[in-house]
Design an enzyme around this catalytic site. Structure first.
Site, PDB file in Angstrom:
ATOM      1  N   LYS A 259      43.851  55.671  87.088  1.00  0.00           N
ATOM      2  CA  LYS A 259      43.330  54.734  86.173  1.00  0.00           C
ATOM      3  C   LYS A 259      44.664  54.046  85.493  1.00  0.00           C
ATOM      4  CE  LYS A 259      39.515  53.430  84.508  1.00  0.00           C
ATOM      5  NZ  LYS A 259      38.199  53.408  85.025  1.00  0.00           N
TER       6      LYS A 259
HETATM    7  P1  NAD Z   1      33.753  44.502  80.301  1.00  0.00           P
HETATM    8  O1  NAD Z   1      35.104  44.001  79.684  1.00  0.00           O
HETATM    9  O2  NAD Z   1      33.415  43.711  81.260  1.00  0.00           O
HETATM   10  O3  NAD Z   1      32.939  44.530  79.046  1.00  0.00           O
HETATM   11  C1  NAD Z   1      32.864  45.484  77.963  1.00  0.00           C
HETATM   12  C2  NAD Z   1      31.773  45.163  77.132  1.00  0.00           C
HETATM   13  O4  NAD Z   1      31.897  46.252  76.052  1.00  0.00           O
HETATM   14  C3  NAD Z   1      31.567  43.752  76.542  1.00  0.00           C
HETATM   15  O5  NAD Z   1      30.430  43.530  76.269  1.00  0.00           O
HETATM   16  C4  NAD Z   1      32.316  44.343  75.003  1.00  0.00           C
HETATM   17  O6  NAD Z   1      31.963  43.316  74.162  1.00  0.00           O
HETATM   18  C5  NAD Z   1      32.076  45.697  74.689  1.00  0.00           C
HETATM   19  N1  NAD Z   1      32.707  46.215  73.774  1.00  0.00           N
HETATM   20  C6  NAD Z   1      34.159  46.448  73.625  1.00  0.00           C
HETATM   21  N2  NAD Z   1      34.525  47.289  72.584  1.00  0.00           N
HETATM   22  C7  NAD Z   1      33.175  47.252  72.151  1.00  0.00           C
HETATM   23  C8  NAD Z   1      32.859  48.184  70.933  1.00  0.00           C
HETATM   24  N3  NAD Z   1      34.048  48.496  70.177  1.00  0.00           N
HETATM   25  N4  NAD Z   1      31.594  48.124  70.282  1.00  0.00           N
HETATM   26  C9  NAD Z   1      30.796  47.861  71.088  1.00  0.00           C
HETATM   27  N5  NAD Z   1      30.738  47.216  72.291  1.00  0.00           N
HETATM   28  C10 NAD Z   1      32.116  46.907  72.498  1.00  0.00           C
HETATM   29  O7  NAD Z   1      33.944  45.916  80.847  1.00  0.00           O
HETATM   30  P2  NAD Z   1      33.154  46.795  81.822  1.00  0.00           P
HETATM   31  O8  NAD Z   1      33.818  46.450  83.380  1.00  0.00           O
HETATM   32  O9  NAD Z   1      31.655  46.387  81.760  1.00  0.00           O
HETATM   33  O10 NAD Z   1      33.234  48.142  81.285  1.00  0.00           O
HETATM   34  C11 NAD Z   1      32.442  48.907  80.661  1.00  0.00           C
HETATM   35  C12 NAD Z   1      32.416  50.555  80.719  1.00  0.00           C
HETATM   36  O11 NAD Z   1      31.977  50.646  82.103  1.00  0.00           O
HETATM   37  C13 NAD Z   1      33.940  50.948  80.508  1.00  0.00           C
HETATM   38  O12 NAD Z   1      33.833  52.270  79.965  1.00  0.00           O
HETATM   39  C14 NAD Z   1      34.170  51.074  81.942  1.00  0.00           C
HETATM   40  O13 NAD Z   1      35.460  52.133  82.132  1.00  0.00           O
HETATM   41  C15 NAD Z   1      33.203  51.284  82.676  1.00  0.00           C
HETATM   42  N6  NAD Z   1      33.248  51.248  84.183  1.00  0.00           N
HETATM   43  C16 NAD Z   1      33.048  49.962  84.634  1.00  0.00           C
HETATM   44  C17 NAD Z   1      33.143  49.658  85.984  1.00  0.00           C
HETATM   45  C18 NAD Z   1      33.521  48.375  86.662  1.00  0.00           C
HETATM   46  O14 NAD Z   1      33.067  48.394  87.686  1.00  0.00           O
HETATM   47  N7  NAD Z   1      33.763  47.372  85.863  1.00  0.00           N
HETATM   48  C19 NAD Z   1      33.074  50.840  86.782  1.00  0.00           C
HETATM   49  C20 NAD Z   1      32.703  52.025  86.371  1.00  0.00           C
HETATM   50  C21 NAD Z   1      32.859  52.338  84.984  1.00  0.00           C
END
Ligand code: NAD
Length: 430
Positions: free
Chosen positions: A114
């Site tokens: 990561k």
């Molecule tokens: P992103 O940046 O596209 O979206 C993040 C979301 O979280 C946004 O809607 C934002 O407003 C919200 N957010 C941020 N801080 C916040 C807070 N303090 N309180 C409430 N909401 C908050 O990110 P993503 O890619 O959707 O990732 C989200 C989660 O999923 C993370 O934990 C990431 O590690 C995990 N994840 C993502 C992927 C991927 O393919 N993108 C894969 C596996 C896991």
């Protein structure tokens, strides 16, 4: 048994402590030999790069980037890049460790890594972000590579960022090998070598995992309600996939606030709003109303999907959760204490290592397509994704029954057995 490492108590270090606690519990469960435990408790490489970037006004700013390579016994390091001002080494170490379990559980030939850059992309112009991303890639140099370490998007980073990384990497390498090295990152745009279905893969995968769970418990998913925290890549696509399966999203929250509509919030309308407004706050179509974040976690819904950041379902919030299933779209959204409370209350948890593994599985498909110069169709991607996830889910349920443990412990057990077996066969050399 190795001793627990002490920390300075930062949020990132606490997250790594949580990751270690979860690992130790599972390692006990599968009787993982001490020698393998010591290797897996510590990331193989922790890379920190400080690099200068020129801002639009001519000023030079120094940025800090991270890449933690936890383990590569099963294949090249693989994991996302997080762009957020709070990113620190402890957090990246925890996330890298979780990636090792996730790739092993999913049965894709990758290890775990990561990374991230400590900056908020919302505070920078597109050209500043491009220079930050390219300079970070340059600073990482040969620490990443198509058969060595393959980044992807995570919180705050996008397909465009992956394209800039790929372009920087291939242009810095040997000319005759340019096309062959495009797979140094996944999650690229389709036009530059990305896979169809990668943008929605994590949310689509979470929906497949939930559908499988409902099938196992003989319940109909159609007509259920859900509350989703986070409307970024994972939250939005989970909402869309669940909506296609007949689930109504009645509550949604993000960093700007929370909204509710008992009649249902249409993901497409909400997406139009968030693309303009930058968050869910202010969404009032069809009579949707604002609500407090604590009310959001206590929403009267069937399914709660934390799909934003870690440590959201805590000991304080867990007693108020009314959903009967928690589908972990985010990484580490439930604290250890929070999880114990949910389990005591009979709430089912579909853990992150399974529920959000769709992203890395389709990243593997993208990497394979690049390697073979092949192009898969969406139905093929979705069918393969479903097969990988349901197989992982079945392995977890069998292990859960055999070991009489929690679903997360069972998921770790499947992952650790696979890794432990390879360590046994390969040994430690020299
Ligand atoms: P992103 O940046 O596209 O979206 C993040 C979301 O979280 C946004 O809607 C934002 O407003 C919200 N957010 C941020 N801080 C916040 C807070 N303090 N309180 C409430 N909401 C908050 O990110 P993503 O890619 O959707 O990732 C989200 C989660 O999923 C993370 O934990 C990431 O590690 C995990 N994840 C993502 C992927 C991927 O393919 N993108 C894969 C596996 C896991």
């Amino acid at each position: 048994m190795p001793t627990r490492r002490s920390t300075d108590g930062s949020a990132g270090d606490q997250l790594f402590e949580t990751a270690l606690e979860q690992f130790d519990a599972a390692a006990d469960l599968v009787n993982l030999p001490d020698r393998t435990r010591s290797i897996l408790r510590t990331p193989k490489n922790e890379i920190i790069v400080n690099f200068p970037v020129e801002m639009d006004d001519g000023e030079i700013r120094i940025f800090r980037g991270f890449r933690v390579q936890h383990n590569d016994i099963l294949g090249p390091y693989k994991g996302g890049l997080r762009f957020a001002d709070y990113v620190d080494l402890g957090e990246v170490k925890a996330l890298a460790m979780w990636m090792t379990w996730k790739t092993s559980l999913a049965g894709v030939p990758f290890g775990g890594a990561k990374g991230g850059i400590a900056f908020n992309p919302r505070e920078h112009s597109r050209s500043e972000t491009e220079r930050i991303v390219r300079r970070f890639t340059h600073a990482l140099g040969s620490n990443i590579g198509p058969e060595h370490d393959i980044p992807a998007p995570d919180v705050g980073s996008t397909a465009q960022d992956m394209v800039w990384m790929m372009d920087t990497y291939v242009n810095a390498g040997g000319n005759s090998d340019r096309q062959n090295t495009r797979r140094v990152v996944t999650g690229k745009t389709i036009e530059t070598g990305g896979s169809v279905g990668r943008d929605k893969a994590t949310g689509q995968g979470a929906a497949f995992v939930l559908a499988h769970h409902y099938e196992q418990i003989n319940r109909d998913l159609r007509g259920q309600t859900c509350a989703i925290q986070g409307f970024g890549n994972v939250g939005e696509h989970t909402a869309r996939a669940l909506s296609r399966m007949g689930v109504t999203m009645t509550h949604v929250a993000d960093h700007t606030g929370a909204v509710t509509d008992p009649n249902g919030i249409d993901p497409e309308s909400l997406w139009r709003h968030t693309s303009q407004a930058g968050g869910v706050a202010g969404f009032d179509e069809g009579g949707a109303e604002a609500l407090d974040v604590e009310e959001f976690f206590a929403a009267d819904v069937d399914i709660l999907v934390p799909a934003a950041i870690e440590n959201q379902i805590t000991a304080k919030r867990a007693p108020n959760v009314r959903a009967s299933v928690v589908l972990e779209g985010a990484n580490g959204p439930t604290s250890v204490e929070g999880e114990n409370i949910l389990i005591d209350r009979g709430i089912e948890i579909l853990p992150d290592v399974l529920a959000n593994a769709g992203g890395v599985i389709v990243s593997y498909f993208e990497w394979l397509q690049n390697k073979m110069s092949a192009k898969w169709r969406l139905n093929h991607v979705d069918d393969e994704l479903r097969t990988y996830l349901w197989e992982a889910a079945d392995n977890i349920e069998a292990e859960k029954k055999r070991l009489a443990c929690t679903r997360r412990e069972a998921a770790y057990a499947v992952a650790l057995n696979r890794i432990g077996c390879v360590f046994d066969q390969r040994g430690v050399w020299p």
